[in-house]
Design a protein around this motif. Structure first.
Motif, mmCIF file in Angstrom:
data_model
loop_
_atom_site.group_PDB
_atom_site.id
_atom_site.type_symbol
_atom_site.label_atom_id
_atom_site.label_comp_id
_atom_site.label_asym_id
_atom_site.label_seq_id
_atom_site.Cartn_x
_atom_site.Cartn_y
_atom_site.Cartn_z
ATOM 1 N N UNK A 4 0.850 -1.183 0.000
ATOM 2 C CA UNK A 4 0.000 0.000 0.000
ATOM 3 C C UNK A 4 0.891 1.241 0.000
ATOM 4 N N UNK A 5 0.654 2.140 -0.969
ATOM 5 C CA UNK A 5 1.451 3.362 -1.037
ATOM 6 C C UNK A 5 0.619 4.608 -0.767
ATOM 7 N N UNK A 6 -0.688 4.522 -0.896
ATOM 8 C CA UNK A 6 -1.564 5.664 -0.656
ATOM 9 C C UNK A 6 -1.717 5.884 0.850
ATOM 10 N N UNK A 7 -1.522 7.115 1.300
ATOM 11 C CA UNK A 7 -1.593 7.434 2.729
ATOM 12 C C UNK A 7 -3.005 7.201 3.296
ATOM 13 N N UNK A 8 -4.032 7.505 2.520
ATOM 14 C CA UNK A 8 -5.401 7.288 2.997
ATOM 15 C C UNK A 8 -5.667 5.815 3.257
ATOM 16 N N UNK A 9 -5.161 4.966 2.366
ATOM 17 C CA UNK A 9 -5.358 3.530 2.549
ATOM 18 C C UNK A 9 -4.549 3.013 3.738
ATOM 19 N N UNK A 10 -3.349 3.562 3.938
ATOM 20 C CA UNK A 10 -2.557 3.174 5.111
ATOM 21 C C UNK A 10 -3.292 3.529 6.390
ATOM 22 N N UNK A 11 -3.861 4.730 6.431
ATOM 23 C CA UNK A 11 -4.601 5.163 7.617
ATOM 24 C C UNK A 11 -5.826 4.285 7.839
ATOM 25 N N UNK A 12 -6.534 3.964 6.756
ATOM 26 C CA UNK A 12 -7.703 3.086 6.861
ATOM 27 C C UNK A 12 -7.301 1.705 7.373
ATOM 28 N N UNK A 13 -6.173 1.182 6.883
ATOM 29 C CA UNK A 13 -5.666 -0.120 7.316
ATOM 30 C C UNK A 13 -5.314 -0.082 8.804
ATOM 31 N N UNK A 14 -4.672 0.990 9.244
ATOM 32 C CA UNK A 14 -4.335 1.120 10.663
ATOM 33 C C UNK A 14 -5.589 1.187 11.538
ATOM 34 N N UNK A 15 -6.640 1.829 11.043
ATOM 35 C CA UNK A 15 -7.899 1.892 11.795
ATOM 36 C C UNK A 15 -8.531 0.506 11.924
ATOM 37 N N UNK A 16 -8.447 -0.292 10.868
ATOM 38 C CA UNK A 16 -8.974 -1.658 10.918
ATOM 39 C C UNK A 16 -8.176 -2.496 11.915
#
Length: 143
Positions: A4-16
């Motif tokens: 994952x390189x997109x910051x929004x997706x990284x943040x979403x993944x961390x929330x999960x």
């Protein structure tokens, strides 16, 4: 699996991951509570989940230390002697409370309990001191 390189997706993944961790944490607390109600303190002490719960809390606390010290603005260099004396004061206070609460305890037991509390407070204080010292030195190099 693609990185994952997109910051929004990284943040979403961390929330999960955080949500899964919270659910797991609540489950452990629920199981330990049930075991305590069913078997009392003796049953709780023998439960390996209790050890997992303690280790998880220690890892979370030590993991949060560098994050919390990054937000501090220290005006002067931290002093290690302050951390040492606070730890010593806590160890002595616990030893005195042990004498008050359990007067039949041996001197060896009282000293052991006080020394354990001293060490248990000195270790995190030492780690915190090193993080604060590193941040203070880094901020002075930038200026």
């Amino acid at each position: 699996m693609k990185k994952i390189t997109d910051e929004r997706l990284k943040l979403k993944n961390l929330k999960v991951i955080r949500l899964a961790f919270v659910i797991q944490y609540i489950g452990i607390i629920g199981l330990l509570s049930y075991d305590y109600i069913k078997n009392g303190q003796e049953g709780l002490d023998g439960n390996p989940l209790w050890l997992l719960f303690i280790i998880t809390n220690v890892v979370m606390a030590f993991g949060a230390m560098p994050i919390s010290t990054d937000h501090e603005n220290l005006k002067k260099s931290p002093s290690y002697s302050n951390y040492f004396f606070v730890s010593l004061l806590i160890g002595v206070a616990v030893a005195v409370l042990t004498i008050i609460m359990s007067p039949s305890s041996s001197i060896r037991t009282i000293v052991l309990i006080g020394a354990l509390f001293f060490i248990c407070f000195l270790v995190p204080f030492t780690v915190l001191y090193h993080f604060r010292k590193k941040n203070f030195d880094d901020s002075n190099e930038d200026e």
